[in-house]
Design an enzyme around this catalytic site. Structure first.
Site, PDB file in Angstrom:
ATOM      1  N   HIS A   1       0.819  -1.210   0.000  1.00 53.52           N
ATOM      2  CA  HIS A   1       0.000   0.000   0.000  1.00 53.52           C
ATOM      3  C   HIS A   1       0.857   1.266   0.000  1.00 53.52           C
ATOM      4  CE1 HIS A   1      -3.221  -2.724   0.823  1.00 53.52           C
ATOM      5  NE2 HIS A   1      -2.798  -3.007   2.035  1.00 53.52           N
TER       6      HIS A   1
ATOM      7  N   HIS B   1      -6.605  -4.715  -1.631  1.00 51.63           N
ATOM      8  CA  HIS B   1      -5.760  -5.909  -1.609  1.00 51.63           C
ATOM      9  C   HIS B   1      -5.963  -6.753  -2.857  1.00 51.63           C
ATOM     10  CE1 HIS B   1      -6.693  -4.839   2.568  1.00 51.63           C
ATOM     11  NE2 HIS B   1      -5.437  -5.113   2.782  1.00 51.63           N
TER      12      HIS B   1
END
Ligand SMILES: Nc1ncnc2c1ncn2[C@@H]1O[C@H](COP(=O)(O)OP(=O)(O)O)[C@@H](O)[C@H]1O
Ligand SMILES: Nc1ncnc2c1ncn2[C@@H]1O[C@H](COP(=O)(O)OP(=O)(O)O)[C@@H](O)[C@H]1O
Ligand SMILES: [Mg+2]
Ligand SMILES: [Mg+2]
Ligand SMILES: [Mg+2]
Ligand SMILES: [Mg+2]
Lengths: 328, 216, 328, 216
Positions: free
Chosen positions: A54, A216
């Site tokens: 991320h 994700h």
């Protein structure tokens, strides 16, 4: 998907080394996946983290005005309790520690276990769980909503509250108010590929987009035909506005978050529409951030986050912060 | 009946089986989650397996504790704390014992199931590993013997296959809502394999479910 | 390649609107593709620009401490002289204007023509041409080298010099010294797609990388098999070090520039190697920047730039700057 | 011989031809440059064409000036200033005239060629449009007549095809070095088409080179 990497098993480790080599204001706790400020601060400490992939989250938000520590897990995998505990131990002073967690079962459980362990060591720990993603309707799922890019606003505002010297309970309350006020939704134009698997997270045809994706590589809530940017923005914004109690005259902050591969130019095209729509509804944009804040490797797509502001949140949002990925 | 060496053999056998099934578990998780369940499990059990080989003891409780702590510090994600909870409960149940019988195994499995429910807050029918642990534990409870163990393994496998028709209510798949239907829950499959390998080490001769042909 | 856009013909226009809507500290000259600081400064004015598709360049570097105006062309196409002239007219005061141009025939000719026109209007204009890309050997081509990501260092340092109140000649000299001291090279893992054409700029097999690419989707100088990140870094760094007169004991600044689709995590993995290599050679890294500074739409890949520092350049590099994409 | 209406017709015909050839020109530029030469040229000449229709005049110089300024403000890139230079030189040469003969056309083309060299600093053989403008201008100079114009168009086309074997020494393709060999220079092709359409408007009956089959 080609990756610029060495051994896949060293990916996270080498990335963390690369970060501290570039940014001496951060320190990596030896033998851990924890990044902390090189200079420990005397205040309520903020710890966040999550799976890797991320970036710039979460290490990019460690620094004066925001987090004290970021714990990195494996790619898209919650960090383990022992690592989180190391972070808590390293940054806590007399004033307690706030954990900022995104609402995923794995993250919640691992942070919870770390909090239990830290409490057993006599450290005062509070935990807030961010659930800003309105793609998934709350009512039909007891699990609640996911935490996505809106989390960065929580880092910023709770960070400013801690920096202002507020006690743990107040910082936690402000964080919770921020969470209640932030709503986000994302869309993917192409999937991402986790280095270990080498397989794209899902398949999208050339004329399809995936609406309501997480961060994700999970599939979204539905698949739709590609359409002009303004329409895509409207789809996200409509859902956000339905869920957020934002009225004419309200103040908001906007985050247009790139998921990895989307050019900044496209994000600005999206922002143009967002600004127009909010202006039409007489909503006052106090601050806009456009860029990559909470990515999903090289996924193409973006998310919109709207934070409804009150006087105190505005002040805290504008307070100084000096981190890699957020400066004000 | 479960000796320390059988325990060590179980962890080894389960690890081997996970290696085999990793692509399948990742694929199932890819369809309704983030595609890492196989990767997470193999990472964790390889670490546990290694740790066990290097720390011999004749205490089943200590061995379970070692597995639990290793999983906790190497898996992450949802499955880390969950499988760690299983072994923490085993550890509490078997503390100081070098071998345990079917009754003590049953009690540990029931405790593990309860621990999973406390940790994950999932109910039966929400398309999580609870859908396997719950009927398997129940089966054993009703028949806390060697044949009960075999039965539990069969029940577990059936339950795992049965998760295909469910809509997820917990875990990452829950965000998919109706779209989660049609794929078996990866954590349920890894749990069914757990019961299969566990029964096989203790009883022997368990027929291995051909998962790849069954669920993909 | 899917694009988040509306009418392809409005791409640049809508992007520029989106930028000023997000950043009120910038202003768009009405009817032009020029972004200027909302608050005009009294000093030597700096104008840069180039084709669009390199965002955050160049608008992201307009602000106190860096540029005064950025001129955007069509996608990957030099802006036209009339637009550049508008920028010059808008920002020039009594102290003259420095144009910072990247060494491409188109950019050079268009800026040159604008400079000629401005001169005819009595505006004192100087021009520097950045040619930092060492991928192309200088000796064999009279055309010289391309200007790529190292240009950002020129913006920063010349910007600080102008802000310090130096006269045009000095600012130009310092810019030229920066140009002489900065060397860059890039690699692509995947091509980019210009919105108007919809076709990838080149084709790369799954196991190929393109070494020595520019920032407009042009093919590189050679194609090679993919290999570990450290090896890729070494290829670029070796060529840079061969060309730059960097010795043990020297001070440098490092820019690891993502070309668009490469995750930040990969850039940090690259940076780890860069830092290790330079440490081995006893080169002192004074500052490292890792991120997207000069992109090529959604190309996957990155470039490395090394700037050799002296006392004055270091001071100017560290001077304050408050722009969208560079803060210090 | 070249009247203002022929001039306007030329711009129109060239624009149409560019529309047809845009994909080809982009593709050639994609192989050795940044893939936009066709896009740049059509953008510019469409703008010029529109501007011409809305500003009638009987001054060839003024018309050329309008085209030059429009190209300058709408093309960008390398081709913008270069083609603008061509029309700026035409404008200087034909100022105040409503029609010009082959001699005056020849002089304007030679001036344009010289202007290109000043602006772009390229020599013959460096795989740029100079490789077309130079022999074409020379042909006309040697034979400043209608048939010279036809000959110049043929020479231009041959020269454009001939750039395939050259290694670029100027422009974006130069960065490719040896790799630039094997592809025709896009600016040379657009220049050859320029001569073709120019001759056709003035003389008529020029056979159009089948570029797509010839160069791709
Ligand atoms: N709340 C829960 N209770 C029980 N099991 C759960 C819960 N949430 C998830 N699981 C199980 O965990 C599995 C996913 O594990 P894994 O993919 O390793 O973790 P993550 O979802 O964090 O990526 C699911 O297939 C499911 O069986
Ligand atoms: N220095 C130069 N002199 C003459 N012609 C040039 C020069 N540089 C480039 N060109 C011509 O310009 C063409 C490329 O134009 P275009 O693609 O529109 O611009 P850009 O290269 O800026 O993208 C080349 O094919 C070549 O013929
Ligand atoms: Mg996971
Ligand atoms: Mg998973
Ligand atoms: Mg171009
Ligand atoms: Mg071109």
């Amino acid at each position: 998907m080609k990756k610029l990497m060495n051994e896949v098993g060293h990916y996270v480790d080498e990335m963390l080394d690369g970060i501290v080599l570039a940014h001496p204001e951060l320190r990596r706790l030896p033998g851990t996946t924890v990044l902390v400020r090189a200079k420990k601060a005397d205040k309520v400490a903020l710890v966040s983290g999550g799976g890797s992939g991320h970036e710039p989250a979460h290490g990019g938000f460690v620094g004066p005005g925001m987090l004290d520590a970021a714990v990195a897990g494996e790619m898209f995998t919650s960090p383990t309790p022992d690592q989180i505990l190391e972070a808590i131990r390293a940054v806590h002073g007399d004033q307690g520690v706030l954990l900022i967690v995104k609402n995923y079962t794995g993250d919640v459980m691992n942070f919870e276990m770390a909090a239990e362990m830290a409490t057993m060591e006599g450290i005062h720990v509070e935990q807030v769980v961010v659930d800003d993603d309105v793609a998934v309707q709350n009512s039909t799922h007891t699990i609640g909503r996911r935490g996505i890019a809106g989390t960065v606003f929580v880092h910023k505002i709770a960070g400013a509250a801690a920096e202002a010297g507020y006690p743990l309970e107040t910082v936690a309350q402000i964080a919770k108010r921020t969470i209640a006020n932030v709503h986000s939704m994302g869309v993917a134009l192409s999937p991402c590929t986790v280095p270990a698997s080498g397989q794209p997270s899902f398949q999208l045809a050339d004329d399809e987009i995936e609406i309501g994706i997480g961060i994700h590589g999970e599939p979204g809530v539905r698949r739709e035909p590609i359409r002009p940017a303004d329409d895509v923005v409207d789809t996200l914004l409509d859902t956000i506005l339905e869920n957020a109690a934002i009225q004419a005259g309200d103040d908001v902050a906007v985050l247009v978050n790139g998921l990895g591969a989307t050019p900044l130019s496209e994000l600005y095209i999206a922002n143009r529409r967002i600004a127009k729509r909010l202006a039409e509804q007489s909503v006052n944009i106090q601050q806009t951030r456009v860029g990559e804040y909470m990515t999903s490797l090289e996924m193409a797509g973006f998310s919109i986050s709207l934070l409804k502001l009150d006087h105190e949140l505005t002040k805290l949002l504008n307070a100084p912060a000096t981190t890699i990925a957020w400066r004000s | 009946m479960l000796t320390t060496s059988a325990f060590v053999a179980f962890i080894q056998a389960y690890t081997n089986r996970l290696d085999e099934l990793q692509p399948l578990l990742d694929q199932l998780d890819n369809q309704i989650g983030d595609g890492d369940h196989g990767t997470n499990m193999t990472r964790g059990f390889h670490a546990a397996n290694e740790r066990l080989t290097s720390t011999p003891t004749d205490d089943l409780g200590a061995l379970s504790q070692t597995v639990a702590m290793t999983l906790l510090s190497s898996v992450g994600g949802a499955s880390g704390p969950l499988y760690a909870t299983v072994f923490l409960r085993f550890s509490a149940q078997w503390k100081g014992q070098s071998q345990v019988d079917a009754k003590e195994i049953t009690e540990a499995i029931v405790q593990a199931r309860d621990g999973l429910v406390v940790r994950g807050k999932a109910h039966v029918g929400e398309k999580t590993m609870i859908d396997v642990w719950s009927p398997a534990a129940q089966t054993l409870q009703e028949n806390p013997t060697v044949s009960g163990l075999l039965k539990a393994a069969t029940v577990a496998a059936e339950a795992a296959v049965g998760t295909r028709e469910l809509v997820a209510g917990k875990g990452r798949a829950a965000y998919l809502g109706e779209r989660s239907r049609g794929t078996c829950d990866p954590g349920s499959v890894s749990s069914a394999v757990f019961f299969e390998e566990f029964a096989n080490v203790i009883v022997g001769g368990v027929e291995k479910t051909p998962w790849p042909t069954l669920v993909s």
